[in-house]
Write a protein that holds these residues in place. Structure first.
Motif, PDB file in Angstrom:
ATOM      1  N   LEU A  62       3.524  -8.971   0.247  1.00  0.00           N
ATOM      2  CA  LEU A  62       2.971  -7.625   0.308  1.00  0.00           C
ATOM      3  C   LEU A  62       2.241  -7.298  -0.976  1.00  0.00           C
ATOM      4  N   VAL A  63       1.286  -6.392  -0.810  1.00  0.00           N
ATOM      5  CA  VAL A  63       0.451  -5.971  -1.929  1.00  0.00           C
ATOM      6  C   VAL A  63       0.915  -4.583  -2.336  1.00  0.00           C
ATOM      7  N   ILE A  64       0.994  -4.348  -3.625  1.00  0.00           N
ATOM      8  CA  ILE A  64       1.269  -2.979  -4.067  1.00  0.00           C
ATOM      9  C   ILE A  64       0.212  -2.534  -5.078  1.00  0.00           C
ATOM     10  N   GLY A  65       0.147  -1.207  -5.219  1.00  0.00           N
ATOM     11  CA  GLY A  65      -0.721  -0.631  -6.242  1.00  0.00           C
ATOM     12  C   GLY A  65       0.174  -0.120  -7.363  1.00  0.00           C
ATOM     13  N   ASN A  66       0.333   1.200  -7.444  1.00  0.00           N
ATOM     14  CA  ASN A  66       1.189   1.762  -8.494  1.00  0.00           C
ATOM     15  C   ASN A  66       2.647   1.911  -8.070  1.00  0.00           C
ATOM     16  N   GLY A  67       2.959   1.551  -6.832  1.00  0.00           N
ATOM     17  CA  GLY A  67       4.354   1.645  -6.379  1.00  0.00           C
ATOM     18  C   GLY A  67       4.877   3.074  -6.341  1.00  0.00           C
ATOM     19  N   THR A  68       4.026   4.023  -5.949  1.00  0.00           N
ATOM     20  CA  THR A  68       4.444   5.434  -5.958  1.00  0.00           C
ATOM     21  C   THR A  68       4.773   5.973  -4.563  1.00  0.00           C
ATOM     22  N   ASN A  69       4.774   5.078  -3.563  1.00  0.00           N
ATOM     23  CA  ASN A  69       5.147   5.528  -2.218  1.00  0.00           C
ATOM     24  C   ASN A  69       6.123   4.543  -1.584  1.00  0.00           C
ATOM     25  N   VAL A  70       6.910   3.873  -2.437  1.00  0.00           N
ATOM     26  CA  VAL A  70       7.778   2.805  -1.925  1.00  0.00           C
ATOM     27  C   VAL A  70       9.215   2.965  -2.402  1.00  0.00           C
ATOM     28  N   GLY A 136      -1.153   7.409  -7.115  1.00  0.00           N
ATOM     29  CA  GLY A 136      -1.385   6.050  -6.615  1.00  0.00           C
ATOM     30  C   GLY A 136      -2.758   5.481  -6.956  1.00  0.00           C
ATOM     31  N   THR A 137      -2.982   4.284  -6.411  1.00  0.00           N
ATOM     32  CA  THR A 137      -4.279   3.620  -6.545  1.00  0.00           C
ATOM     33  C   THR A 137      -5.099   3.848  -5.262  1.00  0.00           C
ATOM     34  N   VAL A 138      -6.360   3.491  -5.336  1.00  0.00           N
ATOM     35  CA  VAL A 138      -7.224   3.626  -4.153  1.00  0.00           C
ATOM     36  C   VAL A 138      -6.702   2.754  -3.003  1.00  0.00           C
ATOM     37  N   ILE A 142      -5.491   4.310   0.507  1.00  0.00           N
ATOM     38  CA  ILE A 142      -6.120   3.984   1.796  1.00  0.00           C
ATOM     39  C   ILE A 142      -5.025   3.569   2.785  1.00  0.00           C
ATOM     40  N   PHE A 143      -4.153   2.673   2.317  1.00  0.00           N
ATOM     41  CA  PHE A 143      -3.118   2.141   3.213  1.00  0.00           C
ATOM     42  C   PHE A 143      -2.214   3.261   3.735  1.00  0.00           C
ATOM     43  N   CYS A 144      -1.951   4.260   2.883  1.00  0.00           N
ATOM     44  CA  CYS A 144      -1.059   5.370   3.275  1.00  0.00           C
ATOM     45  C   CYS A 144      -1.854   6.569   3.774  1.00  0.00           C
ATOM     46  N   ALA A 146      -3.415   8.704   2.038  1.00  0.00           N
ATOM     47  CA  ALA A 146      -2.864   9.764   1.190  1.00  0.00           C
ATOM     48  C   ALA A 146      -3.725  11.008   1.257  1.00  0.00           C
ATOM     49  N   GLY A 147      -3.095  12.136   1.016  1.00  0.00           N
ATOM     50  CA  GLY A 147      -3.859  13.376   1.034  1.00  0.00           C
ATOM     51  C   GLY A 147      -3.026  14.585   0.698  1.00  0.00           C
ATOM     52  N   THR A 148      -3.697  15.707   0.701  1.00  0.00           N
ATOM     53  CA  THR A 148      -3.063  17.006   0.480  1.00  0.00           C
ATOM     54  C   THR A 148      -3.710  17.969   1.464  1.00  0.00           C
ATOM     55  N   ALA A 191      -4.925  -6.986   3.328  1.00  0.00           N
ATOM     56  CA  ALA A 191      -4.851  -6.319   2.022  1.00  0.00           C
ATOM     57  C   ALA A 191      -6.139  -5.532   1.818  1.00  0.00           C
ATOM     58  N   VAL A 192      -6.007  -4.320   1.328  1.00  0.00           N
ATOM     59  CA  VAL A 192      -7.200  -3.513   1.028  1.00  0.00           C
ATOM     60  C   VAL A 192      -7.724  -3.947  -0.339  1.00  0.00           C
ATOM     61  N   LEU A 193      -8.994  -4.323  -0.382  1.00  0.00           N
ATOM     62  CA  LEU A 193      -9.591  -4.769  -1.648  1.00  0.00           C
ATOM     63  C   LEU A 193     -10.387  -3.658  -2.329  1.00  0.00           C
ATOM     64  N   TYR A 217       0.284  24.448  -8.156  1.00  0.00           N
ATOM     65  CA  TYR A 217       1.261  24.235  -7.087  1.00  0.00           C
ATOM     66  C   TYR A 217       2.207  23.092  -7.456  1.00  0.00           C
ATOM     67  N   ARG A 218       1.638  21.975  -7.908  1.00  0.00           N
ATOM     68  CA  ARG A 218       2.491  20.825  -8.234  1.00  0.00           C
ATOM     69  C   ARG A 218       3.457  21.155  -9.370  1.00  0.00           C
ATOM     70  N   ALA A 219       2.946  21.824 -10.391  1.00  0.00           N
ATOM     71  CA  ALA A 219       3.793  22.138 -11.551  1.00  0.00           C
ATOM     72  C   ALA A 219       4.951  23.048 -11.141  1.00  0.00           C
ATOM     73  N   ILE A 302       7.708   7.627   3.027  1.00  0.00           N
ATOM     74  CA  ILE A 302       7.759   6.543   2.045  1.00  0.00           C
ATOM     75  C   ILE A 302       7.995   5.207   2.756  1.00  0.00           C
ATOM     76  N   HIS A 303       7.540   4.137   2.136  1.00  0.00           N
ATOM     77  CA  HIS A 303       7.664   2.813   2.740  1.00  0.00           C
ATOM     78  C   HIS A 303       8.915   2.138   2.189  1.00  0.00           C
ATOM     79  N   VAL A 304       9.868   1.886   3.073  1.00  0.00           N
ATOM     80  CA  VAL A 304      11.117   1.231   2.657  1.00  0.00           C
ATOM     81  C   VAL A 304      10.906  -0.273   2.822  1.00  0.00           C
TER      82      VAL A 304
HETATM   83  C1  LIG Z   1       5.106  12.776  -7.853  1.00  0.00           C
HETATM   84  C2  LIG Z   1       4.411  12.218  -6.641  1.00  0.00           C
HETATM   85  C3  LIG Z   1       3.538  13.023  -5.933  1.00  0.00           C
HETATM   86  C4  LIG Z   1       2.897  12.519  -4.798  1.00  0.00           C
HETATM   87  N1  LIG Z   1       2.045  13.334  -4.115  1.00  0.00           N
HETATM   88  C5  LIG Z   1       1.423  12.867  -3.005  1.00  0.00           C
HETATM   89  C6  LIG Z   1       0.539  13.701  -2.258  1.00  0.00           C
HETATM   90  O1  LIG Z   1       0.288  14.852  -2.590  1.00  0.00           O
HETATM   91  N2  LIG Z   1      -0.047  13.178  -1.145  1.00  0.00           N
HETATM   92  C7  LIG Z   1       0.192  11.897  -0.730  1.00  0.00           C
HETATM   93  O2  LIG Z   1      -0.370  11.467   0.281  1.00  0.00           O
HETATM   94  N3  LIG Z   1       1.025  11.076  -1.432  1.00  0.00           N
HETATM   95  C8  LIG Z   1       1.640  11.532  -2.542  1.00  0.00           C
HETATM   96  N4  LIG Z   1       2.488  10.702  -3.243  1.00  0.00           N
HETATM   97  C9  LIG Z   1       2.753   9.337  -2.732  1.00  0.00           C
HETATM   98  C10 LIG Z   1       1.829   8.240  -3.305  1.00  0.00           C
HETATM   99  O3  LIG Z   1       1.391   8.551  -4.608  1.00  0.00           O
HETATM  100  C11 LIG Z   1       0.626   7.989  -2.421  1.00  0.00           C
HETATM  101  O4  LIG Z   1       1.000   7.592  -1.118  1.00  0.00           O
HETATM  102  C12 LIG Z   1      -0.283   6.891  -3.022  1.00  0.00           C
HETATM  103  O5  LIG Z   1      -1.483   6.845  -2.341  1.00  0.00           O
HETATM  104  C13 LIG Z   1       0.355   5.494  -2.992  1.00  0.00           C
HETATM  105  O6  LIG Z   1      -0.482   4.625  -3.752  1.00  0.00           O
HETATM  106  P1  LIG Z   1       0.154   3.407  -4.541  1.00  0.00           P
HETATM  107  O7  LIG Z   1      -0.948   2.648  -5.177  1.00  0.00           O
HETATM  108  O8  LIG Z   1       1.212   3.865  -5.468  1.00  0.00           O
HETATM  109  O9  LIG Z   1       0.776   2.592  -3.337  1.00  0.00           O
HETATM  110  P2  LIG Z   1       2.144   1.748  -3.347  1.00  0.00           P
HETATM  111  O10 LIG Z   1       3.290   2.691  -3.476  1.00  0.00           O
HETATM  112  O11 LIG Z   1       2.032   0.655  -4.340  1.00  0.00           O
HETATM  113  O12 LIG Z   1       2.138   1.158  -1.889  1.00  0.00           O
HETATM  114  C14 LIG Z   1       2.376   1.979  -0.779  1.00  0.00           C
HETATM  115  C15 LIG Z   1       2.215   1.140   0.502  1.00  0.00           C
HETATM  116  O13 LIG Z   1       0.876   0.706   0.594  1.00  0.00           O
HETATM  117  C16 LIG Z   1       0.816  -0.720   0.580  1.00  0.00           C
HETATM  118  N5  LIG Z   1      -0.321  -1.080  -0.273  1.00  0.00           N
HETATM  119  C17 LIG Z   1      -0.558  -0.680  -1.549  1.00  0.00           C
HETATM  120  N6  LIG Z   1      -1.740  -1.173  -1.973  1.00  0.00           N
HETATM  121  C18 LIG Z   1      -2.234  -1.905  -0.955  1.00  0.00           C
HETATM  122  C19 LIG Z   1      -3.425  -2.673  -0.779  1.00  0.00           C
HETATM  123  N7  LIG Z   1      -4.337  -2.790  -1.742  1.00  0.00           N
HETATM  124  N8  LIG Z   1      -3.602  -3.304   0.413  1.00  0.00           N
HETATM  125  C20 LIG Z   1      -2.689  -3.201   1.422  1.00  0.00           C
HETATM  126  N9  LIG Z   1      -1.549  -2.494   1.298  1.00  0.00           N
HETATM  127  C21 LIG Z   1      -1.327  -1.841   0.144  1.00  0.00           C
HETATM  128  C22 LIG Z   1       2.153  -1.193   0.010  1.00  0.00           C
HETATM  129  O14 LIG Z   1       2.512  -2.481   0.476  1.00  0.00           O
HETATM  130  C23 LIG Z   1       3.081  -0.112   0.519  1.00  0.00           C
HETATM  131  O15 LIG Z   1       3.461  -0.378   1.848  1.00  0.00           O
HETATM  132  C24 LIG Z   1       3.142  11.185  -4.385  1.00  0.00           C
HETATM  133  C25 LIG Z   1       4.022  10.374  -5.122  1.00  0.00           C
HETATM  134  C26 LIG Z   1       4.657  10.892  -6.238  1.00  0.00           C
HETATM  135  C27 LIG Z   1       5.595   9.982  -7.010  1.00  0.00           C
END
Ligand SMILES: Cc1cc2nc3c(=O)[nH]c(=O)nc-3n(C[C@H](O)[C@H](O)[C@H](O)COP(=O)(O)OP(=O)(O)OC[C@H]3O[C@@H](n4cnc5c(N)ncnc54)[C@H](O)[C@@H]3O)c2cc1C
Length: 313
Positions: A62-70, A136-138, A142-144, A146-148, A191-193, A217-219, A302-304
């Motif tokens: 598996l590929v990770i970015g910043n690990g902020t959704n796992v 997180g990273t781009v 994309i994979f999640c 992400a949004g607000t 994997a998203v490049l 809001y976040r604060a 979150i992704h377990v």
């Molecule tokens: C304090 C806090 C606030 C947050 N607020 C929000 C918010 O407002 N909205 C929101 O949507 N999320 C939020 N998040 C969650 C998270 O930051 C986002 O989902 C973010 O986009 C995840 O990016 P990442 O690089 O950390 O992904 P990771 O946590 O590294 O990975 C998440 C998942 O994506 C997969 N993945 C990662 N990179 C790739 C890739 N390049 N190709 C294929 N698969 C990949 C991983 O395998 C895993 O399954 C928050 C998290 C924290 C800690």
């Protein structure tokens, strides 16, 4: 994972190879056991070559970015975890139409959303405001999807570059990603490049106000001082997971070092020594209690990932 596979990867790809690397070092929860192989490719070609070897050998990867959704299991990950950084850090204007006031940026999967937003806002491009404060990273975003409340990645990503298990890169139109609420439906082993994102030129004042509101809001409403992975559950249609959890009387509930945040009930925080098993169990308790009292079944956001020891399950 067989030693021979790591040697094969070393023969075709450069980068940082770490055997048994604790995943707690690579996620915002600060929880998680060792990965058989943790690999940070030196560049794009190194990633593609290693991905191909892993795909051919059918190694769970598996590929990770910043690990902020796992949430990684305490027993770690059997197989390979690849972190995209160098070689995926490009951020440039690929197309601009002054008459239509539109611009397209090409951005690598390893670029933090904060950098994307800073780049766009400095140039006066509109559309990335919603990413403010998402750590997180781009690629991960994309994979999640992400949004607000201000927008989602699916709203700005016009094309996505992915690599399949054959190690070949190709561009997909946004429709091909199958975006849904906090999900996308890329083929397994993809994997998203990187991505192309479409933004508007101008309108800086609106953007500044939006970001200021999001920041406030976040604060005020999020437990930013403790390790977490953001929102634990997706919001069900027409409601908020946080409201439902709070209404179930679960705010502040603790299991070992894991706690349903007293600041925002849809965050579970690590108070210091939480295990993945405790977080997972707390998620199950919250889910069951919300279903019992509110008649709503929450789905995890979150992704377990990885393995949990037998007695932890
Ligand atoms: C304090 C806090 C606030 C947050 N607020 C929000 C918010 O407002 N909205 C929101 O949507 N999320 C939020 N998040 C969650 C998270 O930051 C986002 O989902 C973010 O986009 C995840 O990016 P990442 O690089 O950390 O992904 P990771 O946590 O590294 O990975 C998440 C998942 O994506 C997969 N993945 C990662 N990179 C790739 C890739 N390049 N190709 C294929 N698969 C990949 C991983 O395998 C895993 O399954 C928050 C998290 C924290 C800690």
């Amino acid at each position: 994972m067989e030693r021979g596979i790591i040697d094969t990867i070393k023969g075709v790809a450069r980068g940082q190879f770490l055997a048994g690397e604790p995943l707690e070092r690579h996620c915002s929860f600060r929880i998680g056991g060792p990965a058989d192989l943790f690999f940070v490719p030196a560049g794009r070609e190194d990633f593609l070559a290693s991905w191909k070897v892993l795909g051919a050998a059918r190694v769970q990867s598996l590929v990770i970015g910043n690990g902020t959704n796992v949430l990684f299991g305490d027993a770690g990950v059997r197989g390979a975890v690849l972190r995209l950084k160098d070689g995926f850090d490009h951020l440039r204007i690929s197309d601009m139409d002054e008459a239509k006031k539109t611009v397209v940026l090409e951005v690598g999967a390893g670029v933090p959303l904060a950098r994307l937003h800073l780049f766009a806002s400095k140039k006066g491009f509109l559309g990335t405001e919603f990413t403010f404060g998402i750590p997180g990273t781009v690629g991960g975003a994309i994979f999640c999807n992400a949004g607000t409340r201000l927008g989602t990645m699916s709203g700005i990503a016009s094309e996505i570059e992915v690599a399949g298990p054959d190690g070949k890169a190709r561009w997909l139109g946004a429709a091909g990603a199958g975006f849904g609420y906090r999900t996308c439906r890329l083929l397994p082993g993809s994997a998203v490049l990187g991505a192309r994102v479409g933004l508007a030129i101008g309108g800086r004042d609106v953007a500044t106000t939006d970001v200021r509101e999001l920041k406030a809001y976040r604060a005020k409403c999020q437990p930013l001082g403790r390790p977490s992975a953001g929102s634990v559950f997706r919001n069900p249609e027409g409601d908020f997971a946080g409201r439902l959890i709070e209404a179930s009387g679960l705010k502040g509930l603790r299991l070992g070092g894991a706690e349903v945040s007293p600041v925002h009930a849809n965050f579970i925080v690590n108070r210091g020594r939480a295990t993945a098993a405790q977080v997972k169990r707390l998620m199950e308790i919250v889910r069951a209690e919300v279903e019992r009292t509110q008649k709503v079944r929450l789905e995890p956001e979150i992704h377990v990932l990885g393995d949990f020891l037998k007695e932890e399950q």
